[in-house]
Scaffold this motif. Structure first.
Motif, PDB file in Angstrom:
ATOM      1  N   SER A 101      39.501  44.887  29.545  1.00  0.00           N
ATOM      2  CA  SER A 101      40.599  44.253  30.279  1.00  0.00           C
ATOM      3  C   SER A 101      40.590  42.743  30.086  1.00  0.00           C
ATOM      4  O   SER A 101      41.649  42.125  29.964  1.00  0.00           O
ATOM      5  CB  SER A 101      40.502  44.587  31.779  1.00  0.00           C
ATOM      6  OG  SER A 101      40.612  45.976  31.982  1.00  0.00           O
ATOM      7  N   TRP A 102      39.396  42.162  30.050  1.00  0.00           N
ATOM      8  CA  TRP A 102      39.310  40.714  29.786  1.00  0.00           C
ATOM      9  C   TRP A 102      39.883  40.403  28.401  1.00  0.00           C
ATOM     10  O   TRP A 102      40.649  39.455  28.235  1.00  0.00           O
ATOM     11  CB  TRP A 102      37.847  40.250  29.838  1.00  0.00           C
ATOM     12  CG  TRP A 102      37.197  40.396  31.186  1.00  0.00           C
ATOM     13  CD1 TRP A 102      37.806  40.708  32.371  1.00  0.00           C
ATOM     14  CD2 TRP A 102      35.801  40.258  31.476  1.00  0.00           C
ATOM     15  NE1 TRP A 102      36.883  40.772  33.382  1.00  0.00           N
ATOM     16  CE2 TRP A 102      35.640  40.490  32.867  1.00  0.00           C
ATOM     17  CE3 TRP A 102      34.679  39.964  30.720  1.00  0.00           C
ATOM     18  CZ2 TRP A 102      34.401  40.436  33.498  1.00  0.00           C
ATOM     19  CZ3 TRP A 102      33.431  39.902  31.346  1.00  0.00           C
ATOM     20  CH2 TRP A 102      33.309  40.137  32.716  1.00  0.00           C
ATOM     21  N   CYS A 136      41.288  50.342  36.396  1.00  0.00           N
ATOM     22  CA  CYS A 136      41.726  49.353  37.382  1.00  0.00           C
ATOM     23  C   CYS A 136      42.105  48.037  36.707  1.00  0.00           C
ATOM     24  O   CYS A 136      43.174  47.478  36.947  1.00  0.00           O
ATOM     25  CB  CYS A 136      40.609  49.124  38.404  1.00  0.00           C
ATOM     26  SG  CYS A 136      40.978  47.866  39.650  1.00  0.00           S
ATOM     27  N   GLY A 137      41.220  47.533  35.838  1.00  0.00           N
ATOM     28  CA  GLY A 137      41.491  46.282  35.133  1.00  0.00           C
ATOM     29  C   GLY A 137      42.715  46.380  34.254  1.00  0.00           C
ATOM     30  O   GLY A 137      43.526  45.445  34.162  1.00  0.00           O
ATOM     31  N   LEU A 138      42.891  47.532  33.606  1.00  0.00           N
ATOM     32  CA  LEU A 138      44.043  47.763  32.736  1.00  0.00           C
ATOM     33  C   LEU A 138      45.346  47.634  33.525  1.00  0.00           C
ATOM     34  O   LEU A 138      46.288  46.959  33.090  1.00  0.00           O
ATOM     35  CB  LEU A 138      43.907  49.143  32.103  1.00  0.00           C
ATOM     36  CG  LEU A 138      44.960  49.597  31.093  1.00  0.00           C
ATOM     37  CD1 LEU A 138      44.319  50.566  30.092  1.00  0.00           C
ATOM     38  CD2 LEU A 138      46.125  50.304  31.767  1.00  0.00           C
ATOM     39  N   PHE A 139      45.418  48.270  34.689  1.00  0.00           N
ATOM     40  CA  PHE A 139      46.642  48.219  35.489  1.00  0.00           C
ATOM     41  C   PHE A 139      46.884  46.824  36.070  1.00  0.00           C
ATOM     42  O   PHE A 139      48.040  46.398  36.199  1.00  0.00           O
ATOM     43  CB  PHE A 139      46.590  49.257  36.611  1.00  0.00           C
ATOM     44  CG  PHE A 139      47.009  50.629  36.173  1.00  0.00           C
ATOM     45  CD1 PHE A 139      48.287  50.857  35.690  1.00  0.00           C
ATOM     46  CD2 PHE A 139      46.127  51.696  36.241  1.00  0.00           C
ATOM     47  CE1 PHE A 139      48.685  52.128  35.275  1.00  0.00           C
ATOM     48  CE2 PHE A 139      46.513  52.964  35.840  1.00  0.00           C
ATOM     49  CZ  PHE A 139      47.788  53.177  35.351  1.00  0.00           C
ATOM     50  N   PHE A 140      45.830  46.097  36.393  1.00  0.00           N
ATOM     51  CA  PHE A 140      46.019  44.731  36.892  1.00  0.00           C
ATOM     52  C   PHE A 140      46.549  43.809  35.789  1.00  0.00           C
ATOM     53  O   PHE A 140      47.345  42.904  36.059  1.00  0.00           O
ATOM     54  CB  PHE A 140      44.708  44.174  37.462  1.00  0.00           C
ATOM     55  CG  PHE A 140      44.394  44.650  38.856  1.00  0.00           C
ATOM     56  CD1 PHE A 140      45.411  44.845  39.787  1.00  0.00           C
ATOM     57  CD2 PHE A 140      43.091  44.902  39.253  1.00  0.00           C
ATOM     58  CE1 PHE A 140      45.140  45.276  41.072  1.00  0.00           C
ATOM     59  CE2 PHE A 140      42.805  45.344  40.535  1.00  0.00           C
ATOM     60  CZ  PHE A 140      43.828  45.527  41.445  1.00  0.00           C
ATOM     61  N   GLN A 161      49.601  35.814  40.679  1.00  0.00           N
ATOM     62  CA  GLN A 161      48.964  35.783  39.355  1.00  0.00           C
ATOM     63  C   GLN A 161      47.493  35.388  39.464  1.00  0.00           C
ATOM     64  O   GLN A 161      46.636  35.930  38.763  1.00  0.00           O
ATOM     65  CB  GLN A 161      49.709  34.811  38.429  1.00  0.00           C
ATOM     66  CG  GLN A 161      51.126  35.232  38.059  1.00  0.00           C
ATOM     67  CD  GLN A 161      51.169  36.487  37.214  1.00  0.00           C
ATOM     68  OE1 GLN A 161      50.844  37.566  37.690  1.00  0.00           O
ATOM     69  NE2 GLN A 161      51.573  36.349  35.961  1.00  0.00           N
ATOM     70  N   LEU A 162      47.210  34.438  40.356  1.00  0.00           N
ATOM     71  CA  LEU A 162      45.816  34.025  40.568  1.00  0.00           C
ATOM     72  C   LEU A 162      44.997  35.181  41.130  1.00  0.00           C
ATOM     73  O   LEU A 162      43.861  35.422  40.690  1.00  0.00           O
ATOM     74  CB  LEU A 162      45.766  32.827  41.516  1.00  0.00           C
ATOM     75  CG  LEU A 162      44.364  32.265  41.832  1.00  0.00           C
ATOM     76  CD1 LEU A 162      43.694  31.782  40.553  1.00  0.00           C
ATOM     77  CD2 LEU A 162      44.462  31.126  42.849  1.00  0.00           C
ATOM     78  N   LEU A 163      45.571  35.905  42.075  1.00  0.00           N
ATOM     79  CA  LEU A 163      44.885  37.071  42.648  1.00  0.00           C
ATOM     80  C   LEU A 163      44.609  38.122  41.573  1.00  0.00           C
ATOM     81  O   LEU A 163      43.528  38.727  41.549  1.00  0.00           O
ATOM     82  CB  LEU A 163      45.729  37.692  43.762  1.00  0.00           C
ATOM     83  CG  LEU A 163      45.748  36.971  45.110  1.00  0.00           C
ATOM     84  CD1 LEU A 163      46.661  37.701  46.090  1.00  0.00           C
ATOM     85  CD2 LEU A 163      44.339  36.869  45.687  1.00  0.00           C
ATOM     86  N   LEU A 164      45.571  38.349  40.698  1.00  0.00           N
ATOM     87  CA  LEU A 164      45.400  39.343  39.644  1.00  0.00           C
ATOM     88  C   LEU A 164      44.288  38.942  38.672  1.00  0.00           C
ATOM     89  O   LEU A 164      43.503  39.788  38.235  1.00  0.00           O
ATOM     90  CB  LEU A 164      46.719  39.547  38.889  1.00  0.00           C
ATOM     91  CG  LEU A 164      47.778  40.357  39.639  1.00  0.00           C
ATOM     92  CD1 LEU A 164      49.125  40.270  38.930  1.00  0.00           C
ATOM     93  CD2 LEU A 164      47.349  41.820  39.764  1.00  0.00           C
ATOM     94  N   ILE A 165      44.212  37.654  38.346  1.00  0.00           N
ATOM     95  CA  ILE A 165      43.146  37.176  37.453  1.00  0.00           C
ATOM     96  C   ILE A 165      41.780  37.388  38.097  1.00  0.00           C
ATOM     97  O   ILE A 165      40.823  37.835  37.456  1.00  0.00           O
ATOM     98  CB  ILE A 165      43.368  35.688  37.103  1.00  0.00           C
ATOM     99  CG1 ILE A 165      44.598  35.541  36.211  1.00  0.00           C
ATOM    100  CG2 ILE A 165      42.137  35.113  36.400  1.00  0.00           C
ATOM    101  CD1 ILE A 165      44.978  34.102  35.915  1.00  0.00           C
ATOM    102  N   SER A 207      46.617  44.724  44.559  1.00  0.00           N
ATOM    103  CA  SER A 207      45.850  43.531  44.215  1.00  0.00           C
ATOM    104  C   SER A 207      45.375  42.798  45.473  1.00  0.00           C
ATOM    105  O   SER A 207      44.226  42.344  45.558  1.00  0.00           O
ATOM    106  CB  SER A 207      46.699  42.586  43.349  1.00  0.00           C
ATOM    107  OG  SER A 207      46.025  41.391  43.075  1.00  0.00           O
ATOM    108  N   ILE A 208      46.254  42.707  46.457  1.00  0.00           N
ATOM    109  CA  ILE A 208      45.894  42.048  47.718  1.00  0.00           C
ATOM    110  C   ILE A 208      44.799  42.836  48.437  1.00  0.00           C
ATOM    111  O   ILE A 208      43.798  42.267  48.893  1.00  0.00           O
ATOM    112  CB  ILE A 208      47.140  41.894  48.618  1.00  0.00           C
ATOM    113  CG1 ILE A 208      48.131  40.915  47.977  1.00  0.00           C
ATOM    114  CG2 ILE A 208      46.751  41.406  50.015  1.00  0.00           C
ATOM    115  CD1 ILE A 208      49.486  40.878  48.652  1.00  0.00           C
TER     116      ILE A 208
END
Length: 455
Positions: A219-220, A179-183, A204-208, A132-133
């Motif tokens: 994913s949304w 990618c979105g699914l795993f995040f 959590q903010l980074l993941l959003i 994520s980072i």
């Protein structure tokens, strides 16, 4: 040898974590024999673990008989149809790893309990937060960090969008949906595993941000659904607790407040752009005169599969056309996109390949997992696994979640097994003192203990 002491000796690195990391390599330029190397590794891991499990079997763990039945019947059916239709290679590279990983996971949970499962989730969380980072590079520069190493199908997928606002981030997973699914899964893990504080809020903010940057509607939707399932039932019993003003709490509250303020201002400044992007992604799809290519492809495929199903005889309607039949059918029937070989919907693929019987088995299994988790009490491992399953179930309406995604297959195998095995409450409580002593000796996190209390 004491079975409980044997059961809690967990290696520091979970083999499922190793498999997950290795499976990601398939999104890059690897030899064609890579799938078979993975299969050999799994078989080797099973061989090292299968014989001791018969000697050290923990009777405090109970497996769902319905899951075993579905596994056995579906495995036999897949082998039979793949031999009959000469689709052995597809079976070997797509379906066989699922059953092998499930069997391996079953052995490990029986030997070690759900501490093994929790360890995998914890290590998955660490890996995904690191991804994520690093994904912020793609958010800023609008191109993958390892672009030239991507497999050809992923390299050409967004080639025209590189460096533009049309680019959808993929992290290391090759495709925005995966990618979105795993995040989203990482977001769920953070909720249950990380302690509250500034680090958790930042991650959590980074993941959003990263989920949004994928542009993945599925994913949304799954993120909103999961948050709704978690939050809504708690609103009626919401109580405001008094917080002790220690230095640590004050710093944590202040830091969290600052993060929320920064996030709020970022949202206000970019509100029109963000809302317009969401409208553009959903609006065209919801229109009757949609010009969205992916939408017209999906709607056309839906009509094509249902029309073919309608004209099939009763045997094919019930049992389908066999392994990989949907791929061959799509190759012979172009909808919109040239050489698009999938239905882009896992449920359509199951219906075409395995008929109403196969589709019924899938839904029965999903409903069984849901009922068992709610009715019989849920551990932390079961809650995370169930939420993961819901995310996959939602996203499967938008792509084929089984075909071609080895990293996702590893996760699906693991959580299916975790949901199928649960501790017997009476026996777990009876051995709680020994279990606690053994857990402490092997430095397993305190979060694991909650699975015994909640069981």
């Amino acid at each position: 040898m004491d079975i409980l002491y044997y059961r809690f000796k967990i290696p520091k690195i979970n083999f499922l974590t190793v498999l997950f990391l290795l499976s990601i390599l398939k999104n890059y330029k690897v030899p064609s024999a890579f799938d078979y190397v993975i299969i050999l590794l799994i078989l080797g891991a099973i061989a090292l673990n299968v014989f001791p499990v018969f000697k050290y079997t923990d009777n405090s763990m109970k497996i769902n008989k319905l899951t075993v039945f579905v596994w056995v019947i579906s495995f036999a059916f897949l082998i039979g149809t793949s031999l009959y239709l000469d689709t052995r290679k597809y079976f070997m590279t797509v379906y066989l790893p699922f059953y092998l990983i499930s069997f391996y996971s079953y052995i490990k949970v029986i030997k070690m309990g759900h501490e093994f499962s929790f360890q995998f989730f914890k290590q998955f969380l660490i890996v995904m937060n690191v991804f994520s980072i690093f994904n912020l590079y793609q958010v800023v520069f609008r191109k993958p960090l390892l672009l030239n190493l991507l497999a050809d199908k992923f390299y050409t997928f967004q080639y025209g969008a590189l460096g533009t606002g049309e680019f959808r981030t993929i992290s290391v997973f090759g495709h925005p949906i995966v990618c979105g699914l795993f995040f989203v899964m990482a977001f769920i893990c953070n909720i249950y595993i990380l302690k509250s504080g500034i680090l958790k809020n930042v991650l959590q903010l980074l993941l959003i941000i990263n989920v949004y940057s994928t542009g993945s509607r599925s994913s949304w939707i799954s993120l909103v659904v999961i948050l709704g399932i978690m939050i809504i039932p708690k609103l009626s019993g919401l109580k405001i607790k008094k917080i002790k003003l220690t230095k640590s709490n004050i710093f944590s509250l202040y830091s969290s407040f600052c993060i929320l303020i920064v996030g709020f201002f970022f949202l206000v400044i970019n509100f029109s752009n963000i809302t317009q992007a969401i409208v553009d992604r959903f609006g065209s799809s919801l229109s009757a005169n949609s010009t969205d290519v992916s939408n017209t492809q999906r709607i056309g495929t839906l009509n094509l599969i249902f029309k073919n199903f309608e004209y099939n005889d009763i045997i094919h309607q019930l049992f389908g056309n066999g392994v990989s039949a949907a791929n061959k059918f799509m190759a012979q029937n172009r909808v919109v996109i040239q050489d698009f070989l999938t239905t882009d919907n896992q449920y359509l693929t199951i219906l075409h390949d395995f008929g109403l019987v196969g589709l019924s088995f899938v839904f029965i299994l999903l409903i069984s997992f849901l009922i068992n988790t709610i009715k019989r009490g849920s551990t932390v491992v079961h809650k995370i696994s169930l939420y993961f399953m819901i995310v996959i179930a939602i996203d499967s309406f938008f792509f084929e979640s089984v075909g071609g995604w080895l990293d996702l297959l590893v996760m699906m195998s693991a959580i299916t097994t975790f949901l199928s095995i649960r501790p017997k409450t009476a026996e777990v409580n009876q051995h709680s003192n020994v279990s606690q002593k053994t857990i402490n000796q092997h430095e397993i996190p305190n979060h694991v203990n909650s699975y015994q209390k909640e069981a």
